[in-house]
Design an enzyme around this catalytic site. Structure first.
Site, PDB file in Angstrom:
ATOM      1  N   GLU A 159       0.896  -1.228  -0.049  1.00 24.22           N
ATOM      2  CA  GLU A 159      -0.123   0.122  -0.005  1.00 24.22           C
ATOM      3  C   GLU A 159       1.091   1.253  -0.094  1.00 24.22           C
ATOM      4  O   GLU A 159       1.711   1.302   0.920  1.00 24.22           O
ATOM      5  CB  GLU A 159      -0.956  -0.018   1.216  1.00 24.22           C
ATOM      6  CG  GLU A 159      -1.972  -0.978   1.367  1.00 24.22           C
ATOM      7  CD  GLU A 159      -2.785  -0.858   2.651  1.00 24.22           C
ATOM      8  OE1 GLU A 159      -3.931  -1.693   2.412  1.00 24.22           O
ATOM      9  OE2 GLU A 159      -2.429  -0.245   3.508  1.00 24.22           O
ATOM     10  N   CYS A 160       0.564   2.103  -0.763  1.00 24.13           N
ATOM     11  CA  CYS A 160       1.170   3.443  -0.809  1.00 24.13           C
ATOM     12  C   CYS A 160       2.691   3.585  -0.823  1.00 24.13           C
ATOM     13  O   CYS A 160       3.430   3.304  -1.798  1.00 24.13           O
ATOM     14  CB  CYS A 160       0.435   4.489   0.120  1.00 24.13           C
ATOM     15  SG  CYS A 160       0.731   5.948  -0.259  1.00 24.13           S
ATOM     16  N   GLY A 161       3.283   3.662   0.475  1.00 24.24           N
ATOM     17  CA  GLY A 161       4.761   3.621   0.294  1.00 24.24           C
ATOM     18  C   GLY A 161       5.367   2.475   0.065  1.00 24.24           C
ATOM     19  O   GLY A 161       6.473   2.122  -0.612  1.00 24.24           O
ATOM     20  N   MET A 198       5.332   2.418  -3.771  1.00 25.97           N
ATOM     21  CA  MET A 198       6.631   3.053  -4.166  1.00 25.97           C
ATOM     22  C   MET A 198       7.832   2.089  -4.009  1.00 25.97           C
ATOM     23  O   MET A 198       8.595   2.203  -4.914  1.00 25.97           O
ATOM     24  CB  MET A 198       6.698   4.117  -3.446  1.00 25.97           C
ATOM     25  CG  MET A 198       5.574   5.352  -3.472  1.00 25.97           C
ATOM     26  SD  MET A 198       5.700   6.606  -2.379  1.00 25.97           S
ATOM     27  CE  MET A 198       7.143   7.582  -2.719  1.00 25.97           C
ATOM     28  N   SER A 221      -0.866  -1.047  -4.623  1.00 27.39           N
ATOM     29  CA  SER A 221      -1.661   0.197  -4.896  1.00 27.39           C
ATOM     30  C   SER A 221      -1.775   1.198  -3.808  1.00 27.39           C
ATOM     31  O   SER A 221      -0.990   1.370  -2.974  1.00 27.39           O
ATOM     32  CB  SER A 221      -3.223  -0.364  -4.387  1.00 27.39           C
ATOM     33  OG  SER A 221      -4.221   0.765  -4.544  1.00 27.39           O
TER      34      SER A 221
END
Length: 507
Positions: A349-351, A354, A463
Site C-alpha cells: 500500500e502507498c509507500g 513506491m 496500490s
C-alpha cells in the site's frame, strides 16, 4: 446494551487547533495518576495514533465511520476499551467535517453520536477573548443530538487570559487550557505530524505536556463528564458474524472472524516495519491474526534477509525520506524479488507500492533504485497528488480473493507513478499508461470519478489505496488464504527437493 465505559471525544473546531496535543497531554496526565487509558483516533490518520501510543505505552485504534461502518466502530471500541478506566477518542478535522459537506458521514460528530460520548471541544484561543463564546455556542448548538460538555482552550497566553475565556464562556464550561509553548510543540512533515518515534521526540516532551495538563486542565471535571456516559450501544447481530457484506453495502462489514478470536495458525506473513514503513491500521493486523496469520516484522532498511514467511505486507510510510538507505540495502531488495519470483504473495500500500517500483525519484531529481517489481518510477511532487476516501472493486482474481471484491480506503500522497523509461507524463496533467495489469476499479467518494489502479504482476498486488478491512472481512481472509496456499506449495517443493536428493544418493 454493553457495560458503561467512561469515554470522552476530544474534538476540535478545525484542523490544527491542537487536538493531538490536548489528547496526548490529558492521556499522559491521567496515566500518571495510575489510570488505564484507552486511546482512539477518528478518521483514517496513521500519524496521530503514534503519539497516542507513546503517551500511554499502548496501541491506539482508528474509528472511521465511512470506511468501517457503525457496527465495526462499536465492536472495535468495545473490544479495545474493555478494562480501561477511561477512553479518549481524538477527533478528525473540525467536529462536523467528514466525507460530505452536507452530512455527518465520516465525521467526529458521527462517531460521538454512535458511541453516545460527550465531547470536549478544543479551541485555538490565541488572540481571542469574548469571541470564544460565539464560536463555542455555534458548535454546541449546531446538532442538538450531540453533547458538547466542555471546552479546552489551546494557545492560551497566560493565567489571566484563561480566566477571561472562562468568564466569557460558561456553558459548556471552559475546564482549562494549554499555554502557548513553541519550544515543546510536536514536529511536522508533509503528511502532517511527524511519526512519534523516540529518535525524533524524546520522552521528556510527553512528560512535559502531561504536567501541563495536570496544572492547567480540570482533569477531575473531565473524568466526571466521561464517567457520565451511558452504557455503550450494542452493535447489531451482524457485528459478530463472519459473513461478507452485501456487495451493494460494503459498510455493513463487521468485526467478523476478528471478534471471534485468533484461528489456528495457517501461515506466516512478513510485515515491513521500520522508519520507512509503519502505516498500518491495528484493526487490519488484528484481522490477519484472527484469520490464522502469524505476523513477523522485518526492516527493509536494516535486514539483509527476509524472515521465513509465506507472504509479505508492505504498508505505507516515508520511503522517499529513507530512499538512500533503502537503495543501499540491495540484499533485501534482491530477496523480495526472489520471493516474488517464487510465487510468494506480496501486498503493498502507498509507500509499499513506491518501494516495489523500479525507483523513487525524490524532489531533488535523483532516482533511487528500488525493488523493481512494478515497471514504473514513483516521482515525488511538490503538491498533494491525491487526498480522500475511495471505494475499490477488484476486476480480476487477486491474492485478496475473486473478482468483484469491494472494500473501502483512502489516499493521501505526494507522489505519482510514471513510466520508468521517461519518468515524465506524456502531456501536462496527464498520466502515461503503465505496462502492467490494473486489477482495481477505484471510485472516489467525492466526485465519483473512477480510475483503474491496483497493479498486479505474478503474486504482487500494489496500490496507492490505504484499505481498512472492516469494510470487508473477506479481504484479510483472502490474503491469509493466499499465504497458506503458498506455504503448502513451499512444503511440497521442499519434500520433492529432499526426495530428489535422496533418489540421487540411492543411484
Amino acid at each position: 446494551m454493553s457495560p458503561a465505559i467512561p469515554r470522552l471525544v476530544v474534538a476540535g473546531t478545525a484542523s490544527g487547533v491542537g487536538k493531538t496535543t490536548a489528547t496526548v497531554a490529558i492521556a499522559r496526565a491521567l496515566r500518571a495518576r495510575g489510570l488505564r487509558v484507552a486511546l482512539f483516533k477518528c478518521g483514517p490518520d496513521y500519524l496521530d495514533p503514534t503519539y497516542h501510543g507513546r503517551a500511554v505505552a499502548g496501541t491506539s485504534h482508528n474509528l472511521d465511520g465511512w470506511m468501517m461502518g457503525r457496527d465495526a466502530v462499536l465492536s472495535t471500541f468495545a473490544a479495545e476499551a474493555a478494562g480501561a478506566d477511561v477512553a479518549l477518542i481524538e477527533g478528525v478535522m473540525g467536529l462536523f467535517d467528514g466525507a460530505s459537506p452536507t452530512g455527518e458521514e465520516g465525521s467526529t460528530a458521527e462517531i460521538a453520536k454512535w458511541l453516545e460520548a460527550p465531547v470536549a471541544l478544543v479551541v485555538d484561543a490565541s488572540g481571542m477573548a469574548r469571541s470564544v463564546a460565539a464560536l463555542v455556542q455555534g458548535f454546541a448548538g449546531f446538532d442538538p443530538a450531540l453533547r458538547v460538555a466542555a471546552v479546552v482552550c489551546n494557545q492560551v497566553g497566560s493565567r489571566g487570559h484563561l480566566d477571561i475565556l472562562r468568564q466569557a464562556q460558561r456553558s459548556p464550561p471552559v475546564i482549562g487550557g494549554l499555554p502557548r509553548d513553541q519550544a515543546q510543540r510536536f514536529p511536522e512533515r508533509h503528511l502532517g505530524l511527524r511519526t512519534a518515534d523516540e529518535a525524533a521526540i524524546p520522552e521528556e516532551r510527553f512528560d512535559h505536556w502531561g504536567a501541563q495538563a495536570e496544572a492547567w486542565i480540570g482533569l477531575d471535571a473531565l473524568l466526571e463528564i466521561a464517567r457520565g456516559a451511558p452504557a455503550l450501544p450494542a452493535a447489531s447481530d451482524a457485528a459478530t458474524s463472519a459473513a461478507a457484506p452485501a456487495a451493494s453495502d460494503p459498510t455493513a462489514a463487521t468485526a467478523g472472524a476478528a471478534a471471534a478470536g485468533a484461528a489456528p495458525r495457517r501461515a506466516r506473513i512478513g510485515v515491513a516495519f521500520d522508519e520507512a514503513f509503519h502505516f498500518y491500521y491495528a484493526d487490519n493486523l488484528r484481522r490477519l491474526e484472527a484469520a490464522g496469520a502469524e505476523l513477523v516484522r522485518f526492516s527493509p532498511i536494516r535486514d539483509a534477509r527476509l524472515p521465513d514467511v509465506d507472504a509479505l505486507y508492505l504498508g505505507g510510510g516515508y520511503p522517499e525520506v529513507h530512499a538512500e538507505r533503502l537503495t543501499e540495502n540491495a540484499a533485501l531488495r534482491a530477496e523480495i524479488r526472489a520471493f516474488a519470483g517464487g510465487g510468494g504473495p506480496i501486498y503493498a500500500e502507498c509507500g509499499g507500492l513506491m518501494y516495489l517500483t523500479e525507483a523513487i525519484r525524490t524532489l531533488d531529481g535523483r532516482a533511487h533504485p528500488m525493488v523493481g517489481l512494478v515497471p514504473a518510477e514513483a516521482v515525488m511532487c511538490e503538491k498533494l497528488q491525491a487526498l480522500g476516501y475511495v471505494e475499490v472493486e477488484t476486476q480480476a482474481r487477486t491474492i485478496l480473493g475473486g473478482a468483484g471484491l469491494r472494500f473501502r480506503g483512502h489516499q493521501f500522497r505526494y507522489s505519482e507513478l510514471r513510466p520508468a523509461a521517461t519518468a515524465t507524463p506524456p502531456s501536462p496533467g496527464a498520466e502515461a499508461p503503465l505496462p502492467i495489469e490494473h486489477a482495481y476499479s477505484v471510485r472516489r467518494r467525492r466526485g465519483g470519478q473512477v480510475a483503474r489502479e491496483g497493479y498486479r504482476a505474478q503474486g504482487v498486488l500494489a496500490s496507492y489505496v490505504h484499505a481498512h478491512w472492516a469494510s470487508n472481512p473477506l479481504v484479510p481472509e483472502g490474503l491469509v488464504a493466499s499465504a497458506a496456499a503458498h506455504r503448502k506449495e513451499r512444503v511440497v517443493a521442499g519434500f520433492e527437493h529432499e526426495g530428489g536428493k535422496a533418489g540421487r544418493k540411492d543411484q
